[in-house]
Design a protein around this motif. Structure first.
Motif, PDB file in Angstrom:
ATOM      1  N   GLN A 446       8.669  -6.502   1.058  1.00 57.43           N
ATOM      2  CA  GLN A 446       7.591  -6.419   0.092  1.00 57.43           C
ATOM      3  C   GLN A 446       7.822  -5.448  -0.764  1.00 57.43           C
ATOM      4  O   GLN A 446       8.484  -4.350  -0.921  1.00 57.43           O
ATOM      5  CB  GLN A 446       6.034  -6.182   0.838  1.00 57.43           C
ATOM      6  N   ASN A 447       7.147  -5.460  -2.196  1.00 59.06           N
ATOM      7  CA  ASN A 447       7.450  -4.590  -3.133  1.00 59.06           C
ATOM      8  C   ASN A 447       6.284  -3.581  -2.931  1.00 59.06           C
ATOM      9  O   ASN A 447       5.561  -3.525  -2.071  1.00 59.06           O
ATOM     10  CB  ASN A 447       7.127  -5.248  -4.525  1.00 59.06           C
ATOM     11  N   ILE A 448       6.535  -2.371  -3.756  1.00 66.46           N
ATOM     12  CA  ILE A 448       6.069  -1.183  -3.500  1.00 66.46           C
ATOM     13  C   ILE A 448       4.450  -1.552  -3.559  1.00 66.46           C
ATOM     14  O   ILE A 448       3.490  -0.859  -2.821  1.00 66.46           O
ATOM     15  CB  ILE A 448       6.122  -0.069  -4.358  1.00 66.46           C
ATOM     16  N   SER A 449       3.899  -2.458  -4.683  1.00 64.49           N
ATOM     17  CA  SER A 449       2.247  -2.683  -4.777  1.00 64.49           C
ATOM     18  C   SER A 449       1.841  -3.144  -3.511  1.00 64.49           C
ATOM     19  O   SER A 449       0.681  -2.727  -3.109  1.00 64.49           O
ATOM     20  CB  SER A 449       2.146  -3.332  -5.692  1.00 64.49           C
ATOM     21  N   ALA A 450       2.552  -4.067  -3.041  1.00 61.11           N
ATOM     22  CA  ALA A 450       2.039  -4.734  -1.902  1.00 61.11           C
ATOM     23  C   ALA A 450       2.160  -3.858  -0.600  1.00 61.11           C
ATOM     24  O   ALA A 450       1.023  -3.902   0.151  1.00 61.11           O
ATOM     25  CB  ALA A 450       3.006  -6.028  -1.513  1.00 61.11           C
ATOM     26  N   LYS A 451       2.930  -3.138  -0.454  1.00 59.41           N
ATOM     27  CA  LYS A 451       2.983  -2.128   0.594  1.00 59.41           C
ATOM     28  C   LYS A 451       1.793  -1.217   0.445  1.00 59.41           C
ATOM     29  O   LYS A 451       1.276  -0.883   1.392  1.00 59.41           O
ATOM     30  CB  LYS A 451       4.454  -1.436   0.638  1.00 59.41           C
ATOM     31  N   LEU A 452       1.841  -0.611  -0.815  1.00 62.18           N
ATOM     32  CA  LEU A 452       0.453   0.332  -0.828  1.00 62.18           C
ATOM     33  C   LEU A 452      -0.852  -0.279  -0.657  1.00 62.18           C
ATOM     34  O   LEU A 452      -1.554   0.371  -0.001  1.00 62.18           O
ATOM     35  CB  LEU A 452       0.695   1.017  -2.176  1.00 62.18           C
ATOM     36  N   GLU A 477       4.877   8.745   2.344  1.00 58.30           N
ATOM     37  CA  GLU A 477       6.325   8.586   2.196  1.00 58.30           C
ATOM     38  C   GLU A 477       6.970   7.580   1.005  1.00 58.30           C
ATOM     39  O   GLU A 477       7.741   7.820   0.360  1.00 58.30           O
ATOM     40  CB  GLU A 477       6.931   8.333   3.601  1.00 58.30           C
ATOM     41  N   LEU A 478       6.206   6.675   1.170  1.00 54.28           N
ATOM     42  CA  LEU A 478       6.421   5.514   0.016  1.00 54.28           C
ATOM     43  C   LEU A 478       6.423   5.945  -1.269  1.00 54.28           C
ATOM     44  O   LEU A 478       7.237   5.865  -2.277  1.00 54.28           O
ATOM     45  CB  LEU A 478       5.632   4.146   0.379  1.00 54.28           C
ATOM     46  N   LEU A 479       5.392   6.681  -1.549  1.00 51.16           N
ATOM     47  CA  LEU A 479       4.846   7.467  -3.132  1.00 51.16           C
ATOM     48  C   LEU A 479       6.136   8.466  -3.365  1.00 51.16           C
ATOM     49  O   LEU A 479       6.472   8.549  -4.541  1.00 51.16           O
ATOM     50  CB  LEU A 479       3.657   8.024  -2.959  1.00 51.16           C
ATOM     51  N   ASN A 482       9.152   6.925  -4.081  1.00 52.83           N
ATOM     52  CA  ASN A 482       9.252   6.097  -5.587  1.00 52.83           C
ATOM     53  C   ASN A 482       8.925   7.318  -6.816  1.00 52.83           C
ATOM     54  O   ASN A 482       8.395   6.999  -7.699  1.00 52.83           O
ATOM     55  CB  ASN A 482       8.374   4.980  -5.800  1.00 52.83           C
ATOM     56  N   GLN A 483       8.990   8.548  -6.197  1.00 54.08           N
ATOM     57  CA  GLN A 483       8.979   9.885  -7.337  1.00 54.08           C
ATOM     58  C   GLN A 483       7.502   9.847  -8.034  1.00 54.08           C
ATOM     59  O   GLN A 483       7.392  10.203  -9.146  1.00 54.08           O
ATOM     60  CB  GLN A 483      10.193   9.610  -8.428  1.00 54.08           C
ATOM     61  N   ARG A 484       6.535   9.167  -6.981  1.00 62.57           N
ATOM     62  CA  ARG A 484       5.152   9.313  -7.485  1.00 62.57           C
ATOM     63  C   ARG A 484       4.438  10.532  -7.032  1.00 62.57           C
ATOM     64  O   ARG A 484       3.573  10.824  -6.183  1.00 62.57           O
ATOM     65  CB  ARG A 484       4.426   7.992  -7.210  1.00 62.57           C
ATOM     66  N   TYR A 485       4.938  11.547  -7.508  1.00 60.70           N
ATOM     67  CA  TYR A 485       4.609  13.088  -6.746  1.00 60.70           C
ATOM     68  C   TYR A 485       3.032  13.423  -6.899  1.00 60.70           C
ATOM     69  O   TYR A 485       2.516  13.929  -5.910  1.00 60.70           O
ATOM     70  CB  TYR A 485       5.493  13.846  -7.360  1.00 60.70           C
ATOM     71  N   THR A 486       2.616  13.215  -8.081  1.00 58.07           N
ATOM     72  CA  THR A 486       1.274  13.324  -8.330  1.00 58.07           C
ATOM     73  C   THR A 486       0.372  12.857  -7.262  1.00 58.07           C
ATOM     74  O   THR A 486      -0.675  13.281  -6.712  1.00 58.07           O
ATOM     75  CB  THR A 486       0.753  13.008  -9.897  1.00 58.07           C
ATOM     76  N   GLU A 487       0.571  11.614  -6.976  1.00 60.18           N
ATOM     77  CA  GLU A 487      -0.104  10.685  -6.161  1.00 60.18           C
ATOM     78  C   GLU A 487      -0.303  11.353  -4.511  1.00 60.18           C
ATOM     79  O   GLU A 487      -1.074  11.144  -3.796  1.00 60.18           O
ATOM     80  CB  GLU A 487       0.337   9.236  -6.102  1.00 60.18           C
ATOM     81  N   VAL A 488       1.234  11.653  -4.211  1.00 59.53           N
ATOM     82  CA  VAL A 488       1.384  12.316  -3.108  1.00 59.53           C
ATOM     83  C   VAL A 488       0.622  13.614  -3.199  1.00 59.53           C
ATOM     84  O   VAL A 488      -0.360  13.848  -1.911  1.00 59.53           O
ATOM     85  CB  VAL A 488       2.752  12.683  -3.039  1.00 59.53           C
TER      86      VAL A 488
END
Length: 778
Positions: A446-452, A477-479, A482-488
């Motif tokens: 699954q792509n990242i959007s579907a996984k999230l 972990e997924l975020l 994918n270098q989405r550090y602000t969301e982490v």
């Protein structure tokens, strides 16, 4: 004779001896004709026979073998094949004549037959002689019309015909054997007892007693086994089944607790029948006896011997299971896994022979977290069950749930989906659904959007549950990946609430996300974000980021933090680094007003660069000039200005410092200093068309020239202001001063004109009033 039945197919082995040479006759029969094709080697010897049948059985036969043949089966494209491989040599003959009925025989070369005979032998088989015949000839049938063909029936041990008026004991005996083979032991025992009572002189008496002992053993009537075995061993001491009877007798004694008597029979079995299959089975029974008495280590030794020494697959499977169970109960349960794998590879159908024991074994494996093998055994049993069976639902559930805890996620999903499809409202629906949901964590399709989106759904559905917590962790972990550090970091509250004993690296993920985000913000020069992140997470970046971090601290006026960074480098062994951070240190000291410390560090730096006219840190002269100006050290100001001029020439960046020198000149009443630096200011302003220091500089220069009686230069300086934009009062002042100089030179008309311009510029200014008074004097 060893028959094997599969639907209408009958396979029979018959062993014999001729002139001390052993041989085996393999008979294959079926209700409908079938083909048996030989395959030859380079020496025209048969290397393999392949028989093909039109019917396909529900299951394949297990491999069969003796000293002369090995028989295996397989199905290809809905055709059932029997493959016979000789150990030495063999003959293949179609069995197309019944000598008890047919009166005509001839040499047959048929391709299809209901019965085929295969003879296995070592070098020669004297009972079958094949004469070569010419290629051209007649194959004449031989017919006996007056006399039937000779037929010899059953013979006794002396070779004399056996005359049996009735064959009911034979029929009953075969029925008892079939009952035993099906596991109907009570019925088999009843039939055997009836035969023995009805036919006390039956030629099958040894076989009947043999089977009765086996049935009694299966029924766990161990006292009866012991009693009957004594009769058998005394009466039929040379029978081929003696090793098996010895093994069953030894086991019976051990089961009733008479271990010394059991050991007597084990010793006989192991010493007198070392190579017998039942000697290896006896080792398993001996192991059971030791295990029951608590000697697990010695029991393991016997089980292992049986496993290593036997060539029989079924016996090996039993021994392997015993070894595995022994390890399961020890401190090293993982060792059991290897032996279970041996069974699964060699004889997986073994686990269908005792379903209750197999499922119990699988549960024990699962309890020890050996999930893959537990699921495999469960699946093997499942294949034998019907949906209507009581065990079916739980076995299907266990197969999927256990497999979900291994790397076989795809197969586990199929089993769990199968359960959900077959048992929409089953007893284990909740457990299966939860397990299936947990499998999502290992999904990679699954792509990242579907996984999230799925993680968010799991978090909401299983709030407070282990699955919900794992979804939170996996989402972070997924975020992060994918270098989405602000969301982490936005998940900090959720992550911090997780059980740290389960999710041990939560803090690590947060710190890494904060560190990486801080590095990104440093590159983007978003210093406020950098400072906020650093403060909240106490992040300490590696030295390579100190430059950016220092600049950010300076930018937001966090000078103490900047000074701390600089202080870590001022003693660097790398000279270029040391000089850079010495300059930074002096600069931050200056900004926090610690001028003395700034001057001390600046002078240390000057010692390193004073002879290097191309040093990137020559700006230290300017910094020192400013610091000396703040502390009022006039001499050092003059010294540093000399160095600044030598290093940079006349530079617009220093225009303010030139003004400071003019101020110093006024303080010292040194018109030379004023003239020197005022002139530099005026020249730089003219070059850059920037007149930020006018008219202050011009008025000061005018006064200096005037003090030196250089009226011409003073007047030129004032005239230069005609080209500048001045306030009304400044213009009134300029014109008044010009008029005064002209008046001193007796140039009254020109003087009067300048005085009038002063009044016109700002009639209310003091300068205009002075100009009016001057006009009156003129």
């Amino acid at each position: 004779m060893t028959p094997f039945y599969l639907y209408a197919l009958e396979i029979t082995f018959q062993a014999g001896k001729e002139n001390f040479d052993k041989y085996t006759i393999l008979h294959v029969r079926e209700n409908t004709p079938f083909i048996c094709e030989p395959q030859y080697d380079d020496f025209n010897n048969i290397k393999k026979v392949i028989c093909a049948f039109s019917k396909k059985p529900e299951e394949l036969i297990k491999p069969l073998n003796d000293d002369f043949f090995s028989v295996v089966s397989e199905v290809k494209k809905d055709t059932f094949f029997l493959i016979v491989t000789p150990t030495y040599k063999m003959k293949l003959l179609p069995d197309v004549f019944d000598l008890t009925k047919d009166t005509t025989i001839f040499k047959s070369n048929v391709k299809l037959s209901k019965s085929w005979v295969m003879i296995g032998y070592k070098e020669k088989f004297s009972l079958l002689k094949e004469d070569k015949t010419p290629d051209i000839g007649l194959n004449m049938p031989v017919t006996f019309t007056e006399n039937e063909l000779l037929y010899v029936g059953s013979l006794d041990i002396k070779g004399n015909p056996v005359h049996i008026k009735e064959a009911r004991d034979v029929t009953a005996y075969l029925k008892a054997k079939r009952k035993y083979e099906k596991g109907d032991y009570a019925d088999a025992l009843s039939i055997i007892d009836e035969i023995i009572q009805a036919y006390p002189d039956s030629i099958f008496m040894s076989e009947l007693i043999y089977y009765k002992i086996k049935v009694l053993s299966k029924l766990r009537h161990y006292d009866d086994v012991i009693a009957l075995s004594k009769v058998y061993l005394r009466t039929y001491s040379s029978d081929e089944n003696v090793p098996e009877i010895l093994s069953l007798t030894a086991m019976a004694y051990s089961k009733i607790g008479l271990n010394s008597d059991a050991d007597y029979f084990y010793d006989r079995l192991f010493s007198e029948h070392t190579d017998s299959l039942f000697s290896k089975k006896g080792m398993i029974y001996k192991g059971d006896q030791l295990s029951d008495s608590g000697d697990f280590k010695k029991a393991l030794m016997y089980y292992t011997r049986a496993l290593n020494e036997t060539k029989d697959i079924e016996t090996a499977a039993v021994a392997a299971e015993k070894v595995a169970k022994n390890h399961l109960s020890s401190a090293e349960p993982k060792k059991a896994q290897m032996y279970v794998d041996k069974i699964l590879e060699a004889d997986p159908s073994y686990f269908t022979k005792d379903i209750e024991d197999a499922l119990s074994f699988a549960q024990n494996l699962a309890d020890k977290k050996i999930y893959l093998e537990a699921s495999k055994i469960s699946q093997i049993v499942l294949a034998k069950l019907k949906k209507s069976d009581d065990l079916y639902e739980e076995v299907l559930k266990n197969s999927g749930v256990w497999l979900a805890k291994t790397d076989e996620k795809s197969e586990a999903t199929q089993l769990l989906n199968r359960y959900i499809k077959e048992f929409d409202l089953g007893k284990f629906t909740q457990e299966v659904t939860t397990t299936k949901d947990s499998l999502f964590f290992d999904s990679s399709d699954q792509n990242i959007s579907a996984k999230l989106a799925k993680y968010d759904d799991l978090i909401n559905t299983y709030n407070g549950d282990s699955i919900g917590e794992k979804a939170i962790y996996k989402k972070a972990e997924l975020l992060f990946d994918n270098q989405r550090y602000t969301e982490v970091l936005n998940m900090k509250e959720q992550l911090s609430a997780l059980d740290k004993t389960v999710f041990k690296d939560v803090d690590t993920i947060l710190n890494k996300a904060a560190t990486n985000l801080m590095k990104e913000r440093l590159k983007e020069r978003k210093c406020s974000d950098v400072i906020d992140i650093s403060g909240e997470y106490s992040i300490k970046l590696s030295n390579e980021f100190d430059d950016g971090l220092f600049n950010c601290y300076m930018k937001v006026s966090k000078f103490n933090e900047a000074k701390e960074i600089a202080s870590n480098h001022i003693d660097s062994k790398i000279l270029t680094q040391r000089m850079k951070w010495m300059y930074q240190y002096a600069d931050v000291d200056f900004k926090i007003g610690d001028y003395k410390d700034s001057i001390a560090m600046g002078n240390d730096l000057v010692k390193l660069i004073d002879k290097d006219k191309k040093s990137p840190y020559l700006d230290i002269y300017r910094l020192l000039f400013d610091a000396y100006q703040r502390v009022g050290d006039n001499d050092k100001m003059i010294e540093m200005m000399t160095k600044i001029t030598a290093a940079f020439g006349d530079d617009f960046k220093d225009i303010e410092r030139y003004v400071q020198m003019m101020t110093l000149g006024s303080t010292l009443k040194d018109d030379n200093i004023i003239i020197t630096y005022a002139q530099k200011v005026m020249d730089l302003q003219r070059e850059t068309s920037s007149y930020t220091q006018s008219p202050y500089v011009e008025f000061a220069l005018y006064q200096a020239y005037l003090n030196k009686d250089n009226t011409t230069r003073a007047m030129d300086t004032l005239y230069s202001l005609d080209e500048r934009e001045l306030t009304k009062e400044q213009r009134a002042r300029q014109k008044y001063l010009l008029g005064s100089l002209l008046q001193k030179q007796w140039r009254y008309d020109e003087a009067k004109e300048e005085f009038n311009k002063s009044i016109e510029a700002d009639k209310d200014s003091p300068w205009a009033k002075l100009a009016a008074d001057a006009i009156k004097l003129i």
